[in-house]
Scaffold this motif. Sequence first.
Motif, short mmCIF file in Angstrom:
data_model
loop_
_atom_site.label_atom_id
_atom_site.label_comp_id
_atom_site.label_asym_id
_atom_site.label_seq_id
_atom_site.Cartn_x
_atom_site.Cartn_y
_atom_site.Cartn_z
N ALA A 124 0.81 -1.22 0.00
CA ALA A 124 0.00 0.00 0.00
C ALA A 124 0.85 1.27 0.00
O ALA A 124 0.32 2.36 -0.20
CB ALA A 124 -0.95 0.01 1.19
N GLY A 125 2.14 1.15 0.24
CA GLY A 125 3.03 2.31 0.13
C GLY A 125 3.55 2.82 1.45
O GLY A 125 3.08 2.43 2.52
N ALA A 171 1.16 4.25 4.09
CA ALA A 171 0.01 3.41 4.42
C ALA A 171 -0.12 3.23 5.92
O ALA A 171 0.86 3.30 6.66
CB ALA A 171 0.14 2.05 3.73
N SER A 193 -3.81 2.89 1.72
CA SER A 193 -2.76 3.68 1.13
C SER A 193 -2.85 5.12 1.63
O SER A 193 -3.94 5.63 1.87
CB SER A 193 -2.92 3.66 -0.40
#
Length: 128
Positions: A101-102, A105, A124
């Motif tokens: 999700a980064g 996140a 995210s």
Amino acid sequence: MIVAGIGCCRGASAQDVEAALSAALNGAGTPTRAVDAIATSAAKANEAGIAEVARARGIKFIAVAQTELEAAAARGVTKSVRVFALTGVPSVAEAAALAAAGPEARLLVPRVTVGMATCALALSGETS
């Protein structure tokens, strides 16, 4: 974007994975179709049950490299000594969800276990 991180015992069925995913979604109060991707460790990428659930839902399947799991693991909340000894991260589900999700996140639902599978949900941090 919501990513479902999945961990499982070897040979977990699609039904096991779907049950864990459904439990996590229920815990978040999120509609069952709200997941944008399923992520797991690269070591679990060949688990047919995980891939089958992603295929059945028509969503992206992401295999997360070990180094990315380790980098994201510090943002998780579950600390399983047994899972750490086996995988190098305290929760595969949480680390995979957060990594996919980064970097911004956050966990929506920490790891839940149903049968042979675990699932965590991450949101995210992207605003677009």
